[in-house]
Design a protein around this motif. Structure first.
Motif, PDB file in Angstrom:
ATOM      1  N   TYR A   1      36.725  25.723 -59.271  1.00 53.74           N
ATOM      2  CA  TYR A   1      37.458  24.591 -59.027  1.00 53.74           C
ATOM      3  C   TYR A   1      37.322  23.775 -60.311  1.00 53.74           C
ATOM      4  O   TYR A   1      36.909  23.918 -61.193  1.00 53.74           O
ATOM      5  N   ALA A   2      38.541  22.972 -60.237  1.00 58.39           N
ATOM      6  CA  ALA A   2      38.739  21.920 -61.292  1.00 58.39           C
ATOM      7  C   ALA A   2      38.921  20.407 -60.519  1.00 58.39           C
ATOM      8  O   ALA A   2      39.460  20.420 -59.132  1.00 58.39           O
ATOM      9  N   VAL A   3      38.091  19.510 -60.747  1.00 59.20           N
ATOM     10  CA  VAL A   3      38.014  18.210 -60.153  1.00 59.20           C
ATOM     11  C   VAL A   3      38.196  17.093 -60.963  1.00 59.20           C
ATOM     12  O   VAL A   3      37.889  17.239 -62.111  1.00 59.20           O
ATOM     13  N   MET A   4      38.863  16.080 -60.573  1.00 62.09           N
ATOM     14  CA  MET A   4      39.155  14.755 -61.068  1.00 62.09           C
ATOM     15  C   MET A   4      38.813  13.729 -60.230  1.00 62.09           C
ATOM     16  O   MET A   4      39.173  13.406 -59.179  1.00 62.09           O
ATOM     17  N   THR A   5      37.863  12.739 -60.661  1.00 61.13           N
ATOM     18  CA  THR A   5      37.355  11.600 -59.899  1.00 61.13           C
ATOM     19  C   THR A   5      37.286  10.547 -60.788  1.00 61.13           C
ATOM     20  O   THR A   5      37.216  10.497 -61.719  1.00 61.13           O
ATOM     21  N   LYS A   6      37.594   9.306 -60.004  1.00 55.06           N
ATOM     22  CA  LYS A   6      37.510   8.011 -60.661  1.00 55.06           C
ATOM     23  C   LYS A   6      36.711   7.001 -59.570  1.00 55.06           C
ATOM     24  O   LYS A   6      37.283   7.024 -58.364  1.00 55.06           O
ATOM     25  N   GLU A   7      35.526   6.302 -59.996  1.00 57.22           N
ATOM     26  CA  GLU A   7      35.101   5.418 -59.222  1.00 57.22           C
ATOM     27  C   GLU A   7      35.854   4.138 -59.234  1.00 57.22           C
ATOM     28  O   GLU A   7      36.431   3.635 -60.443  1.00 57.22           O
ATOM     29  N   LEU A   8      36.086   3.489 -58.141  1.00 55.87           N
ATOM     30  CA  LEU A   8      36.760   2.170 -58.170  1.00 55.87           C
ATOM     31  C   LEU A   8      35.706   1.209 -58.374  1.00 55.87           C
ATOM     32  O   LEU A   8      34.597   1.109 -58.252  1.00 55.87           O
ATOM     33  N   PRO A   9      36.460  -0.058 -58.792  1.00 49.70           N
ATOM     34  CA  PRO A   9      35.533  -1.065 -59.267  1.00 49.70           C
ATOM     35  C   PRO A   9      34.632  -1.531 -58.246  1.00 49.70           C
ATOM     36  O   PRO A   9      35.018  -1.615 -57.014  1.00 49.70           O
TER      37      PRO A   9
END
Length: 128
Positions: free
Chosen positions: A117-125
């Motif tokens: 797998y390849a994954v991209m994540t971003k936590e919101l403010p």
């Protein structure tokens, strides 16, 4: 009144869990059954155990560096046991403005079902 207290406790637990690298069902950090680009700090580890009708799962994962995690998972289902190893590498850690990007492999030896797998994540403010 009891419903309000239970609801408040649930909200506090959920809010407290944001921002922490937590184990997924596959052993690596993520959410439930999906890996994420979140990482534990170097030297941290976690252990997990799960029992569902006819299946037991024990998992352990450790962050060997700030960008590399190793996990091992033992599944027992209907008398059949597998031991699965996996790893995850951070290509780019998450920052305030950019998402984290990671790649990994679950069940490297294909004991049950190999997943790359390849994954991209971003936590919101504010942990939203």
């Amino acid at each position: 009144m009891q419903k309000i207290v239970c609801l408040t406790a649930l909200v506090l637990v959920l809010l407290d869990s944001f921002g922490e690298a937590a184990p997924s069902a596959g052993g690596e950090t993520g959410t439930l059954a999906a890996p994420s680009a979140d990482f534990m700090r170097a030297g941290q580890f976690h252990l997990g155990w799960q029992y569902r009708s006819h299946q037991r799962t024990a998992a352990a994962a450790a962050a060997l560096t700030n960008r590399f995690e190793f996990s091992i998972l033992q599944r027992s289902r209907s008398g059949h046991q597998t031991v699965e190893a996996g790893f995850k590498y951070a290509i780019r850690p998450e920052t305030i403005f950019t998402p984290g990007i990671a790649v990994g492999v679950e069940d490297v030896a294909a004991e049950y079902q190999r997943s790359v797998y390849a994954v991209m994540t971003k936590e919101l403010p504010y942990g939203i």
